[in-house]
Design an enzyme around this catalytic site. Structure first.
Site, mmCIF file in Angstrom:
data_model
loop_
_atom_site.group_PDB
_atom_site.id
_atom_site.type_symbol
_atom_site.label_atom_id
_atom_site.label_comp_id
_atom_site.label_asym_id
_atom_site.label_seq_id
_atom_site.Cartn_x
_atom_site.Cartn_y
_atom_site.Cartn_z
ATOM 1 N N GLY A 170 -97.590 10.715 48.336
ATOM 2 C CA GLY A 170 -98.822 11.470 48.175
ATOM 3 C C GLY A 170 -98.954 12.254 46.885
ATOM 4 O O GLY A 170 -100.034 12.312 46.292
ATOM 5 N N THR A 210 -98.474 5.887 57.707
ATOM 6 C CA THR A 210 -99.848 6.400 57.557
ATOM 7 C C THR A 210 -100.810 5.273 57.904
ATOM 8 O O THR A 210 -100.521 4.109 57.620
ATOM 9 C CB THR A 210 -100.073 6.806 56.090
ATOM 10 O OG1 THR A 210 -99.307 7.970 55.833
ATOM 11 C CG2 THR A 210 -101.534 7.090 55.774
ATOM 12 N N THR A 260 -102.048 4.620 50.936
ATOM 13 C CA THR A 260 -100.825 5.082 51.581
ATOM 14 C C THR A 260 -99.720 5.066 50.552
ATOM 15 O O THR A 260 -99.639 4.138 49.743
ATOM 16 C CB THR A 260 -100.433 4.196 52.781
ATOM 17 O OG1 THR A 260 -99.123 4.590 53.222
ATOM 18 C CG2 THR A 260 -100.427 2.714 52.454
ATOM 19 N N GLY A 261 -98.884 6.085 50.577
ATOM 20 C CA GLY A 261 -97.800 6.090 49.597
ATOM 21 C C GLY A 261 -97.334 7.500 49.338
ATOM 22 O O GLY A 261 -97.619 8.416 50.116
ATOM 23 N N GLY A 320 -100.495 16.123 51.584
ATOM 24 C CA GLY A 320 -100.447 14.956 50.698
ATOM 25 C C GLY A 320 -101.829 14.504 50.273
ATOM 26 O O GLY A 320 -102.799 15.267 50.307
ATOM 27 N N ASP A 321 -101.912 13.240 49.913
ATOM 28 C CA ASP A 321 -103.170 12.683 49.379
ATOM 29 C C ASP A 321 -104.158 12.281 50.486
ATOM 30 O O ASP A 321 -105.367 12.205 50.237
ATOM 31 C CB ASP A 321 -102.872 11.443 48.537
ATOM 32 C CG ASP A 321 -102.180 10.364 49.370
ATOM 33 O OD1 ASP A 321 -101.231 10.698 50.119
ATOM 34 O OD2 ASP A 321 -102.601 9.197 49.296
ATOM 35 N N ARG A 343 -96.940 21.676 53.225
ATOM 36 C CA ARG A 343 -97.228 20.632 52.228
ATOM 37 C C ARG A 343 -98.391 19.736 52.698
ATOM 38 O O ARG A 343 -98.463 19.332 53.857
ATOM 39 C CB ARG A 343 -95.963 19.787 52.027
ATOM 40 C CG ARG A 343 -96.147 18.605 51.072
ATOM 41 C CD ARG A 343 -96.393 17.312 51.818
ATOM 42 N NE ARG A 343 -96.396 16.161 50.919
ATOM 43 C CZ ARG A 343 -96.867 14.963 51.252
ATOM 44 N NH1 ARG A 343 -97.364 14.757 52.458
ATOM 45 N NH2 ARG A 343 -96.859 13.971 50.406
HETATM 46 N N1 ASP Z 1 -99.601 9.393 51.626
HETATM 47 C C1 ASP Z 1 -98.988 10.082 52.721
HETATM 48 C C2 ASP Z 1 -98.604 11.455 52.287
HETATM 49 O O1 ASP Z 1 -98.136 11.621 51.192
HETATM 50 C C3 ASP Z 1 -97.786 9.386 53.247
HETATM 51 C C4 ASP Z 1 -97.863 7.876 53.250
HETATM 52 O O2 ASP Z 1 -98.912 7.311 53.186
HETATM 53 O O3 ASP Z 1 -96.810 7.219 53.311
HETATM 54 O O4 ASP Z 1 -98.735 12.377 53.063
#
Ligand code: ASP
Length: 339
Positions: free
Chosen positions: A259, A205, A256-257, A235-236, A233
């Site tokens: 989500g 991301t 990032t992470g 995410g965040d 789906r």
């Molecule tokens: N945060 C992103 C999501 O969950 C993915 C990521 O940042 O690794 O879609």
């Protein structure tokens, strides 16, 4: 004696008067290219070099705009374009694939001066999703558009659109195959499954926070989400307050992470709230909120910038692609824990 007392009172008053912050205009930019299990032993020197070069190109692009007096919006948009156009990252070209080998891109943007924001989710044809998010903010009465409607909006706005095949790379097809083979061959419990791919199949991301010479912050985030995602789906990343937030009263944040945990922890806004309401530094606030994510079972990272040009690049994964450039042009590019 009376004289000495007056001097002491004067010294006390001077000591209590807050020192005015240096009001000299400054600027700065910070980016991430995703957080996750990024280990030196799993990375070829060529790949590492490619990531460092692309991170440098991206951060320098935004820095040049800011240095020339451009806005933080332009800096964030153009910087993210560099990463969206590169197959190295999970955004735009090279985004991870859904369970049906398709593309579903999410992005968001926020203006720290006006608190205006825009986001798109689940789009399949917009070449640079961050630009669509900015257009939702500037040219529509809405904050978030999703799916085919968001793609249609981009067409009406005259944004570059492409066929899905533009985004799809061999690397992401292989990753999807590996994940799906594992899913099919092993009777894994949901938790084991989560361990297998949720944690490691979403790296890349991209995000950016910029401070311009007018003192305005802006933040943006763009992603393909998670490999093998189903059921549309989201995410965040496209959620204002979770993956992206900017407010001149506190700071700008791009996350990032994992989500699902970042949504539940309202990460980006929570960091800004700790800075605004409790006067914490952006480092302290980021650490507290990422610990909250960890306590819930999630992981990831954030990049944060405040109006003084202070920067935080915090994460609780083994690595995070990241880079920062300050007003002096000093560059800091890192991938692993310390380098
Ligand atoms: N945060 C992103 C999501 O969950 C993915 C990521 O940042 O690794 O879609």
């Amino acid at each position: 004696m009376k004289h000495i007392l007056s001097i002491l009172v004067l010294l006390f008053v001077i000591g209590c008067t807050p020192v005015k912050e240096n009001q000299e205009p400054t600027f700065g930019i910070v980016i991430h290219g995703g957080a996750g299990t990024i280990l030196k032993e799993n990375m070829s020197p060529e790949m590492e070099q490619a990531y460092r070069e692309k991170l440098t190109e991206a951060v320098a692009t935004g820095h040049a705009i800011l240095k020339a007096g451009g806005t933080s919006q332009d800096a964030v948009e153009q910087t993210i374009h560099v990463m969206e156009n590169s197959p190295l990252f999970n955004s735009g070209k090279g985004a991870v694939l859904t369970a049906d080998e398709s593309i579903a891109l999410d992005a968001s943007f926020m203006n720290g001066k006006t608190l205006d924001a825009g986001a798109i989710a689940g789009v399949k044809h917009i070449k640079n999703p961050i630009s669509a998010a900015i257009m939702v903010m500037n040219n529509s009465p809405h904050v978030m558009l999703a799916g085919a409607g968001a793609d249609q909006f981009a067409v009406e706005q005259g944004l570059d659109t492409v066929s899905e095949s533009y985004f799809i790379t061999e690397m992401r097809l292989d990753a999807l195959k590996r994940v799906q083979e594992k899913e099919a061959s092993q009777k894994l419990s949901l938790n084991a499954l989560e361990e297998q791919y949720f944690k490691n199949q979403r790296i890349g991301t991209v995000g950016c926070v910029a401070l311009d010479l007018q003192g305005n912050l802006a933040a943006g985030t763009s992603t393909g989400g998670m490999t093998n995602k189903k059921w549309d789906r989201i995410g965040d990343a496209p959620i204002i307050g979770a993956g992206t937030y900017a407010n001149n009263a506190s700071c700008g944040v791009s996350a990032t992470g994992w989500g699902e945990f970042f949504i539940r922890s309202v990460v980006a806004h929570d960091i800004a709230a700790l800075v605004e309401y409790k006067n914490l530094s952006i480092q302290e606030a980021s650490k507290i909120v990422l610990q909250k994510v960890k306590d819930l079972g999630g992981d990831g990272g954030v990049v944060v910038l405040d109006t003084q040009g202070n920067v935080a690049m915090e994460f609780n994964t083994p690595g995070m692609y990241r880079a920062h450039m300050n007003a002096l042009g000093e560059l800091n590019v890192k991938i692993y824990e310390n380098k």
